[in-house]
Every structure is written in structure tokens, then in C-alpha cells.
Design a protein around this motif. Sequence first.
Motif, mmCIF file in Angstrom:
data_model
loop_
_atom_site.group_PDB
_atom_site.id
_atom_site.type_symbol
_atom_site.label_atom_id
_atom_site.label_comp_id
_atom_site.label_asym_id
_atom_site.label_seq_id
_atom_site.Cartn_x
_atom_site.Cartn_y
_atom_site.Cartn_z
ATOM 1 N N ASN A 198 42.834 -18.730 51.090
ATOM 2 C CA ASN A 198 42.275 -18.088 49.625
ATOM 3 C C ASN A 198 40.953 -18.889 49.553
ATOM 4 O O ASN A 198 40.930 -19.746 48.586
ATOM 5 N N ALA A 199 39.933 -18.777 50.344
ATOM 6 C CA ALA A 199 38.826 -19.475 50.036
ATOM 7 C C ALA A 199 37.416 -18.490 50.591
ATOM 8 O O ALA A 199 37.701 -17.212 50.801
ATOM 9 N N ASN A 200 36.367 -19.035 49.967
ATOM 10 C CA ASN A 200 35.199 -18.060 50.169
ATOM 11 C C ASN A 200 34.149 -18.819 51.076
ATOM 12 O O ASN A 200 33.464 -19.894 50.674
ATOM 13 N N GLN A 201 34.202 -18.644 52.260
ATOM 14 C CA GLN A 201 33.200 -19.134 53.215
ATOM 15 C C GLN A 201 33.486 -20.509 53.655
ATOM 16 O O GLN A 201 32.522 -21.228 53.772
ATOM 17 N N ASP A 202 34.540 -20.895 53.498
ATOM 18 C CA ASP A 202 34.937 -22.212 53.607
ATOM 19 C C ASP A 202 35.670 -22.276 54.954
ATOM 20 O O ASP A 202 36.415 -21.709 55.179
ATOM 21 N N GLY A 203 35.254 -23.268 55.898
ATOM 22 C CA GLY A 203 35.752 -23.461 57.445
ATOM 23 C C GLY A 203 35.688 -22.349 58.251
ATOM 24 O O GLY A 203 36.219 -21.787 59.148
ATOM 25 N N ASN A 254 34.484 -14.309 52.716
ATOM 26 C CA ASN A 254 35.133 -14.486 51.208
ATOM 27 C C ASN A 254 36.481 -13.969 51.066
ATOM 28 O O ASN A 254 36.568 -12.590 51.284
ATOM 29 N N LEU A 255 37.599 -14.903 51.325
ATOM 30 C CA LEU A 255 38.982 -14.367 51.362
ATOM 31 C C LEU A 255 39.578 -14.518 49.993
ATOM 32 O O LEU A 255 40.726 -14.379 49.778
ATOM 33 N N LEU A 256 38.809 -14.789 48.933
ATOM 34 C CA LEU A 256 39.615 -14.757 47.577
ATOM 35 C C LEU A 256 40.020 -13.477 47.146
ATOM 36 O O LEU A 256 39.795 -12.221 47.485
ATOM 37 N N LEU A 257 41.359 -13.732 46.393
ATOM 38 C CA LEU A 257 42.182 -12.659 45.963
ATOM 39 C C LEU A 257 41.786 -12.236 44.604
ATOM 40 O O LEU A 257 42.352 -11.277 44.255
ATOM 41 N N PHE A 258 41.079 -12.783 43.810
ATOM 42 C CA PHE A 258 40.753 -12.592 42.571
ATOM 43 C C PHE A 258 39.050 -12.360 42.373
ATOM 44 O O PHE A 258 38.318 -12.902 43.053
ATOM 45 N N ASN A 259 38.892 -11.655 41.444
ATOM 46 C CA ASN A 259 37.411 -11.609 40.884
ATOM 47 C C ASN A 259 36.918 -12.483 39.999
ATOM 48 O O ASN A 259 37.980 -13.407 39.563
ATOM 49 N N SER A 260 35.686 -12.676 39.724
ATOM 50 C CA SER A 260 35.424 -13.860 38.753
ATOM 51 C C SER A 260 36.036 -14.006 37.301
ATOM 52 O O SER A 260 36.215 -14.872 36.896
ATOM 53 N N ASP A 261 36.434 -12.927 36.990
ATOM 54 C CA ASP A 261 37.259 -12.757 35.798
ATOM 55 C C ASP A 261 38.674 -12.967 35.543
ATOM 56 O O ASP A 261 39.352 -12.855 34.704
ATOM 57 N N CYS A 307 33.711 -30.362 62.744
ATOM 58 C CA CYS A 307 33.281 -31.158 61.703
ATOM 59 C C CYS A 307 32.816 -30.206 60.530
ATOM 60 O O CYS A 307 32.175 -29.305 60.797
ATOM 61 N N MET A 308 33.445 -30.481 59.425
ATOM 62 C CA MET A 308 33.325 -29.463 58.336
ATOM 63 C C MET A 308 31.761 -29.789 57.747
ATOM 64 O O MET A 308 31.350 -30.646 57.935
ATOM 65 N N GLY A 309 31.406 -28.741 57.190
ATOM 66 C CA GLY A 309 29.904 -28.906 56.509
ATOM 67 C C GLY A 309 28.974 -28.301 57.198
ATOM 68 O O GLY A 309 28.966 -27.355 58.094
ATOM 69 N N ASP A 310 27.661 -28.724 57.340
ATOM 70 C CA ASP A 310 26.335 -28.340 57.798
ATOM 71 C C ASP A 310 26.424 -28.499 59.278
ATOM 72 O O ASP A 310 25.462 -27.692 59.932
ATOM 73 N N MET A 311 27.273 -29.049 59.964
ATOM 74 C CA MET A 311 27.504 -28.961 61.298
ATOM 75 C C MET A 311 28.787 -28.060 61.996
ATOM 76 O O MET A 311 28.993 -28.264 63.243
ATOM 77 N N PHE A 312 29.267 -27.541 61.105
ATOM 78 C CA PHE A 312 30.662 -26.657 61.319
ATOM 79 C C PHE A 312 30.225 -25.522 62.399
ATOM 80 O O PHE A 312 29.347 -24.918 62.672
ATOM 81 N N GLY A 313 31.036 -25.760 63.692
ATOM 82 C CA GLY A 313 30.915 -24.970 64.726
ATOM 83 C C GLY A 313 30.102 -25.419 65.869
ATOM 84 O O GLY A 313 30.126 -25.159 67.146
ATOM 85 N N LYS A 314 29.465 -26.593 65.526
ATOM 86 C CA LYS A 314 28.417 -27.191 66.436
ATOM 87 C C LYS A 314 28.646 -28.479 66.814
ATOM 88 O O LYS A 314 28.426 -28.991 68.098
ATOM 89 N N CYS A 315 29.459 -29.170 65.721
ATOM 90 C CA CYS A 315 29.797 -30.611 66.131
ATOM 91 C C CYS A 315 31.361 -30.442 66.376
ATOM 92 O O CYS A 315 32.084 -30.124 65.775
ATOM 93 N N THR A 316 31.715 -30.823 67.759
ATOM 94 C CA THR A 316 32.964 -30.657 68.353
ATOM 95 C C THR A 316 33.671 -31.994 68.795
ATOM 96 O O THR A 316 34.685 -31.689 69.419
ATOM 97 N N PRO A 321 29.439 -19.879 62.011
ATOM 98 C CA PRO A 321 29.437 -18.870 60.904
ATOM 99 C C PRO A 321 28.264 -17.968 60.972
ATOM 100 O O PRO A 321 27.155 -18.417 61.427
ATOM 101 N N ASP A 322 28.552 -16.381 60.748
ATOM 102 C CA ASP A 322 27.390 -15.462 60.750
ATOM 103 C C ASP A 322 26.769 -15.089 61.974
ATOM 104 O O ASP A 322 25.699 -14.802 62.112
#
Length: 332
Positions: free
Chosen positions: A296-301, A305-312, A44-53, A241-242
Motif C-alpha cells: 500500500n504505497a504510492n510509487q515507492d520502490g 500508485n497502490l494506495l487503497l484510499f483517496n486523499s479524503d 539501492c532505494m531513492g534516486d538510483m533505484f533500478g540502476k545501482c545494484t 521506474p517508468d
Amino acid sequence: MRLSAMSMPQAGSVNFLDSNGKPCPAQMANILLGTNEPDIYGSCMGDMFGKCTSHCDTQVDCPAARLFPTDEIHAQPNSRGECNCWQYSHATGAGFWPLAGCQASQPLPKMWEDPGCVGTVMQNWKQTAQLAYAKGYKYLSTPLVAENLDYAKSFIEHACGCSGGQCSCQDASCGCPVYVGFHFYAYDCMPEGTGGYETLQERLDATARIMEQYPFVKGAIINEVGMLNCASEDKNPICVPDSGRYPANQQKDHSCPTTEDLPHGMASFINGLMDRIIQAQTSDGRKVVKSLSWFNANQDGGVYNLLLFNSDGSLNEAGEAYLSACSRWRGR
């Protein structure tokens, strides 16, 4: 495993409504991708990711997961790893959920052991394929498997009516997938040490064998590629995660650091996987991979951080590597 006429845009249409009901300026492709990750239970995505299966079998003792938790104290699943994943969140894939006509509570990962479930899934798939073909879709893919290429092969053989190496159905008009869909993630910024590159090569080789056995199969669509922010998990590629050696929450930009495996961080990983993808081919010289999409996401799922672009808006080092590798691939 089955879509309705209302939820499927016309192939080739522009300004179709996206999942949020908003017009999308892109043009809809003429290929329909199969369902997401039915070969694993997922999480399940969100605050139980990796724990709720798993979803809850009953509504008693069924804590709700939240996709966007409002405080730093994250909820926990019950003692069986179950949670309410439908009210405020969603699961990573179809394998998380039950399906009417199948015996198990989470039937899809092991559905080939349940003939009745196989029949249900194939009946639903045929109905979806007929609708897609009527709406202008020319090509179908297998389910987008997380790890099990045998699952994709079995799906082709059932959907395409294969027996003894011969298949009675070989295109979308009768529900036959001609592309193998799968995902690939390495773990913990160690694609060499945890066998990530080896796993990718195994999946490429398995796809090549499918293409050789069934020449109407055109190749692989790898629609998710990235690096998971956790220690390697062999049995189920969903993790907390982590939890690895290089947790994202301790790294600059939450990306991969410079390591022996990755002397240029995430850029080295991109070059390493693209080298293998570019070289993959069948014994008769056909390219195995037809399409690839970086996650191309940042710590999602559960990823870094897999983003290919900087903030600018400028390309970062990973983005530069991705652009260069794709240019090499196009030139082959």
C-alpha cells in the motif's frame, strides 16, 4: 541475518519502539518473519533505484545515492552499477550486501553454492531463532524471497535438519520455519501479457509442493503484493521506474489504466490475483496462503500508485476491490 536482543521486541508486547524509536500502539505478533529478499541482488532505494545494484568494493568512485533527492537531477551509479547506499539511503534487501564468512561480494543470492556461507547464515539464523523463541515468538518464516521458492525450500531443509524427507526439527524452539515467505509483483499493468498471473500460480504451486513434502509447513505468507512500474525483467525483479508500456508518470493517479488485461485498472488486478490465492490448496485440501499484505504505497520502490484510499480517507476503486476480495477469501 541476525538480530540483537535490543532490536527484537517481546512477542505480544504493546507500545514497543518502531524502527524510528517511536512507540507503536500495535501489538507485536508471535511470528518472526525471515530476512528480506536474500535471493536477489536488489537495488539501492531513492534516486538510483533500478540502476545501482551493488555496494562499492572501494570508496573510490562511489557516488552516494539519496533516498530523498533535493533536486531533479538524479545521481548515477558508477560504471559497475555500484553506489554508496548506506549513508543517505538503503537497499531493497539483504542480497545487496556482503556478509563476513561468505566468499562473494554479494553472497546471499547464490549462497547455496558456498558451503561456508551456508554454515555462517545458518549459525546466525539459529542464534536469532533462539532469541525469538525466548522472547515468546511461536512461529518462524523462511526468508522473504523475491522470486526463488527453491531458495525457501533449501532454507527449510537446512534450518530444520531435513534428510531423506525427514526433519529433525519442526518448530521455532530449534529454529525451524513453518511458513514460506515470498513476494509477488506483476509488471507494467499487464499481468496476463507479461506472465504475472502465471508466475503467481507457479509460486503457489511450489509452496503447495513444499507443504506436501513437509506437512509441518503451514503455508505461505505473501507479505508484499503489488504492480511494478516498469517493463518485465526476468533475471532480476528490480527495474527502472517508468520504463514500460504504461509508465506511471503518464497515467491518471499514477495507477494502472484500463487495458485489455485490466478492464477496471488496478481493481481488476486485485481480483485476478485474489481469485488464484483463494483457490490455491494442497492435494490434501489445505489452503496454501495464510496471509497476504498489499504493498500500500504510492510509487515507492518502483511500484505504481497502490494506495487503497483517496486523499479524503475514503476507499478508492482498488480499495473496494481489495475489501471485497478479502471478504470472499474469509468466507471460504
